[in-house]
Design a protein around this motif. Structure first.
Motif, PDB file in Angstrom:
ATOM      1  N   LEU A 102       0.870  -1.380   0.154  1.00  0.00           N
ATOM      2  CA  LEU A 102       0.151   0.063  -0.005  1.00  0.00           C
ATOM      3  C   LEU A 102       0.723   1.076  -0.035  1.00  0.00           C
ATOM      4  N   LYS A 103       0.115   2.432  -0.196  1.00  0.00           N
ATOM      5  CA  LYS A 103       0.620   3.792  -0.184  1.00  0.00           C
ATOM      6  C   LYS A 103       2.188   3.847  -0.776  1.00  0.00           C
ATOM      7  N   GLY A 104       3.140   4.235   0.064  1.00  0.00           N
ATOM      8  CA  GLY A 104       4.442   4.689  -0.717  1.00  0.00           C
ATOM      9  C   GLY A 104       5.178   3.637  -1.395  1.00  0.00           C
ATOM     10  N   ALA A 105       4.868   2.387  -1.014  1.00  0.00           N
ATOM     11  CA  ALA A 105       5.617   1.227  -1.759  1.00  0.00           C
ATOM     12  C   ALA A 105       5.037   1.219  -2.996  1.00  0.00           C
ATOM     13  N   VAL A 106       3.899   1.597  -3.530  1.00  0.00           N
ATOM     14  CA  VAL A 106       3.208   1.480  -4.774  1.00  0.00           C
ATOM     15  C   VAL A 106       3.436   2.988  -5.345  1.00  0.00           C
ATOM     16  N   ARG A 109       6.696   4.364  -7.537  1.00  0.00           N
ATOM     17  CA  ARG A 109       7.027   3.930  -8.896  1.00  0.00           C
ATOM     18  C   ARG A 109       6.300   4.948 -10.072  1.00  0.00           C
ATOM     19  N   TYR A 110       5.863   5.984  -9.395  1.00  0.00           N
ATOM     20  CA  TYR A 110       5.480   7.036 -10.360  1.00  0.00           C
ATOM     21  C   TYR A 110       5.921   8.292 -10.338  1.00  0.00           C
ATOM     22  N   TYR A 111       7.271   8.292  -9.282  1.00  0.00           N
ATOM     23  CA  TYR A 111       8.078   9.445  -9.151  1.00  0.00           C
ATOM     24  C   TYR A 111       9.141   9.489 -10.211  1.00  0.00           C
ATOM     25  N   PRO A 112       9.924  10.320 -10.612  1.00  0.00           N
ATOM     26  CA  PRO A 112      10.911  10.250 -11.725  1.00  0.00           C
ATOM     27  C   PRO A 112      11.826   9.463 -11.024  1.00  0.00           C
ATOM     28  N   MET A 116      12.344   9.458  -4.159  1.00  0.00           N
ATOM     29  CA  MET A 116      11.694  10.622  -4.036  1.00  0.00           C
ATOM     30  C   MET A 116      10.615  10.498  -3.198  1.00  0.00           C
ATOM     31  N   ARG A 117       9.931   9.309  -3.271  1.00  0.00           N
ATOM     32  CA  ARG A 117       8.763   9.121  -2.594  1.00  0.00           C
ATOM     33  C   ARG A 117       9.178   8.461  -1.152  1.00  0.00           C
ATOM     34  N   THR A 118       9.135   9.406  -0.047  1.00  0.00           N
ATOM     35  CA  THR A 118       9.719   8.810   1.132  1.00  0.00           C
ATOM     36  C   THR A 118       8.647   8.183   1.779  1.00  0.00           C
ATOM     37  N   SER A 119       8.825   7.267   2.891  1.00  0.00           N
ATOM     38  CA  SER A 119       7.959   6.653   3.591  1.00  0.00           C
ATOM     39  C   SER A 119       8.648   6.410   5.015  1.00  0.00           C
ATOM     40  N   SER A 120       7.913   6.455   6.056  1.00  0.00           N
ATOM     41  CA  SER A 120       8.288   6.240   7.481  1.00  0.00           C
ATOM     42  C   SER A 120       8.123   4.893   7.781  1.00  0.00           C
ATOM     43  N   ASP A 121       7.474   4.108   6.932  1.00  0.00           N
ATOM     44  CA  ASP A 121       7.150   2.634   7.573  1.00  0.00           C
ATOM     45  C   ASP A 121       6.687   1.996   5.953  1.00  0.00           C
ATOM     46  N   ILE A 122       6.570   0.692   6.209  1.00  0.00           N
ATOM     47  CA  ILE A 122       5.866  -0.280   5.215  1.00  0.00           C
ATOM     48  C   ILE A 122       4.532  -0.545   5.554  1.00  0.00           C
ATOM     49  N   ASP A 123       3.492  -0.302   4.406  1.00  0.00           N
ATOM     50  CA  ASP A 123       2.041  -0.668   4.872  1.00  0.00           C
ATOM     51  C   ASP A 123       2.020  -2.023   3.879  1.00  0.00           C
ATOM     52  N   ILE A 124       1.421  -2.911   4.340  1.00  0.00           N
ATOM     53  CA  ILE A 124       1.107  -4.271   3.510  1.00  0.00           C
ATOM     54  C   ILE A 124      -0.487  -4.711   4.036  1.00  0.00           C
ATOM     55  N   LEU A 125      -1.292  -5.019   3.091  1.00  0.00           N
ATOM     56  CA  LEU A 125      -2.684  -5.596   3.523  1.00  0.00           C
ATOM     57  C   LEU A 125      -2.656  -6.855   3.066  1.00  0.00           C
ATOM     58  N   VAL A 126      -3.531  -7.493   4.203  1.00  0.00           N
ATOM     59  CA  VAL A 126      -3.706  -9.054   4.128  1.00  0.00           C
ATOM     60  C   VAL A 126      -5.266  -9.216   4.479  1.00  0.00           C
ATOM     61  N   LYS A 127      -5.589 -10.433   4.072  1.00  0.00           N
ATOM     62  CA  LYS A 127      -6.882 -10.741   4.227  1.00  0.00           C
ATOM     63  C   LYS A 127      -6.999 -10.874   5.800  1.00  0.00           C
ATOM     64  N   PRO A 128      -8.210 -10.687   6.586  1.00  0.00           N
ATOM     65  CA  PRO A 128      -8.355 -10.569   8.167  1.00  0.00           C
ATOM     66  C   PRO A 128      -8.075 -12.290   8.411  1.00  0.00           C
ATOM     67  N   LEU A 233       0.589  13.320  -9.239  1.00  0.00           N
ATOM     68  CA  LEU A 233       1.227  12.026 -10.013  1.00  0.00           C
ATOM     69  C   LEU A 233       0.129  10.995 -10.590  1.00  0.00           C
ATOM     70  N   LEU A 234      -0.919  10.579  -9.504  1.00  0.00           N
ATOM     71  CA  LEU A 234      -1.755   9.593  -9.885  1.00  0.00           C
ATOM     72  C   LEU A 234      -2.806  10.123 -10.909  1.00  0.00           C
ATOM     73  N   ASN A 235      -3.031  11.519 -11.079  1.00  0.00           N
ATOM     74  CA  ASN A 235      -3.949  11.970 -12.324  1.00  0.00           C
ATOM     75  C   ASN A 235      -3.184  12.124 -13.694  1.00  0.00           C
ATOM     76  N   HIS A 236      -1.743  12.202 -13.415  1.00  0.00           N
ATOM     77  CA  HIS A 236      -0.861  12.364 -14.646  1.00  0.00           C
ATOM     78  C   HIS A 236      -0.297  11.133 -15.134  1.00  0.00           C
ATOM     79  N   ARG A 237      -0.286  10.213 -14.333  1.00  0.00           N
ATOM     80  CA  ARG A 237       0.846   8.883 -14.712  1.00  0.00           C
ATOM     81  C   ARG A 237      -0.399   7.535 -14.688  1.00  0.00           C
ATOM     82  N   LEU A 238      -1.326   7.610 -14.406  1.00  0.00           N
ATOM     83  CA  LEU A 238      -2.232   6.408 -14.481  1.00  0.00           C
ATOM     84  C   LEU A 238      -3.401   6.733 -15.526  1.00  0.00           C
ATOM     85  N   GLU A 239      -3.607   5.640 -16.062  1.00  0.00           N
ATOM     86  CA  GLU A 239      -4.978   5.744 -16.881  1.00  0.00           C
ATOM     87  C   GLU A 239      -6.345   4.902 -16.096  1.00  0.00           C
TER      88      GLU A 239
END
Length: 392
Positions: A102-106, A109-112, A116-128, A233-239
């Motif tokens: 989630l978040k910065g981990a994804v 990839r849209y930054y040059p 450049m996209r810093t994160s203070s932690d790692i966010d991972i989603l799993v099923k409950p 970036l989401l508005n200019h890099r993704l379809e």
């Protein structure tokens, strides 16, 4: 827009969005000092530093050395977190646990450049249903420390000190009720496997999740400049399938907020012109840091609770979803809420908390007098006011 704000946003626009922003090489030290303070508060000082460095505007002085250190630190953070993320993915793949970064981990990839996209932690989603298997694998194979489950995630730490939030929900249940209902459909309708056990959201859902995450922070204490860089970036890099994106936003009751947040991102990093509401949003965002500020938090909580009297009641009777962070036993035994509230009052009485609370109440009255009604109106105009009424 102040000179300081113009420098910070202009350098980010140049570095990330490919726009031109000529920088004077004789900027006064006081100007650079304030630009550093603002950009660091919003965790974008490394982007400002990169553009100053690109234009050879960094001189040999103390402030410019601080900028250089932020750029170096950003690269270091990226490498450190990147290594841990690779290891987490490997272990979850081996354990047969479906997961979704989630978040910065994804976003990176849209930054040059990904650093450049810093994160203070790692966010991972799993099923409950897979939380136990995921935590056991990470503890057993990577020696992660399990700090326990909270509202929507399990807090874990790598031996290196990297913080992992292992999500079983994308945002806390007490925020944005309609958006939460939409986000619950991620695994069923908006995810696909990209390799091994790793999944990704559809572009439309990833956009919606980013907006929901922004709105969550916006209705608590504010969200920083970096959220708007991501949005641009989401508005200019993704379809997108724009009809699906709009339908998600409407279902989550976030369309008005998304439209105005997009517009503000285009004011800052494109060619758009301010509207009255984006001016108010700009002041609110810039007055805080990456996750807002104390005054913003007081103004929002006053607005949520009906003014100064309501804010005073909030200070006395903390809502369940906040108190359970202080007393984790409430996650399992909700009926202990009044006893935990009583214990909190006793701690305040005997540990000097009454004086601190009185100061906070006085500050709250001043902040509400200055900005409270304006924040309340802004939330209503963004169709966010009703999202914050059921937070108790």
């Amino acid at each position: 827009m102040s000179t300081i704000t113009a420098i910070v946003l202009g350098t980010i626009r140049a570095q990330v969005c490919g726009k031109q922003y000529p920088i004077k090489h004789d900027l006064a030290p006081d100007i650079l000092k304030e630009a550093y303070a603002l950009s660091k508060a919003h965790d974008v000082a490394h982007l400002v530093a990169a553009e100053l460095n690109t234009q050879k505007a960094l001189q040999d002085n103390e402030i410019n050395e601080l900028f250089r250190k932020q750029q170096i630190l950003a690269v270091y953070r990226y490498e450190r977190i990147g290594y841990e993320l690779t290891e987490i993915c490997r272990i979850l793949d081996e354990a047969g646990v479906p997961y979704m970064p989630l978040k910065g981990a994804v976003m990176r990839r849209y930054y040059p450049e990904p650093w450049m996209r810093t994160s203070s932690d790692i966010d991972i989603l799993v099923k409950p249903k897979d939380v136990a298997a995921a935590t056991d694998a990470l503890v057993g194979k990577l020696n992660y420390q399990n700090q326990g489950a909270y509202d929507h995630d399990v807090q874990m730490y790598a031996p290196s000190g990297v913080h992992l939030e292992l999500h079983f929900e994308t945002i806390e249940e007490h925020y944005l009720a309609n958006a939460n209902e939409v986000l619950k459909s991620i695994w069923d309708e908006h995810a696909w496997c990209i390799s091994g056990q790793q999944y990704a959201m559809s572009n439309e859902m990833f956009y919606f999740y980013h907006i929901a995450h922004m709105a969550k922070h916006f209705t608590e204490a504010g969200c920083g400049i970096r959220f708007f860089v991501d949005l641009w970036l989401l508005n200019h890099r993704l379809e997108y399938d724009h009809q699906k994106k709009t339908e998600l936003l409407q279902a989550g009751q976030l369309l008005e907020f998304a439209q105005n947040a997009e517009h503000l991102s285009e004011v800052w990093f494109g060619e758009a012109v301010h509207t009255e509401i984006t001016k108010r949003m700009e002041g609110y965002v810039l007055s805080g840091g990456i996750y807002g500020g104390v005054n913003n938090s007081i103004a929002v909580k006053s607005a949520k609770n009906g003014g100064r009297v309501g804010y005073a009641m909030y200070l006395v009777f903390r809502p369940y979803h906040e108190l359970r962070r202080q007393y984790p036993v409430l996650y399992k035994y909700k009926w202990l809420y009044p006893f935990c509230q009583l214990h909190r009052w006793l701690c305040l009485i005997f540990n000097g908390g009454i004086v601190r609370a009185a100061r906070l109440l006085k500050r709250g009255a001043r902040v509400y007098e200055e900005t409270g009604s304006g924040v309340d109106k802004m939330l209503r105009d963004l169709n966010l006011a009703q999202k914050t009424k059921s937070n108790r």
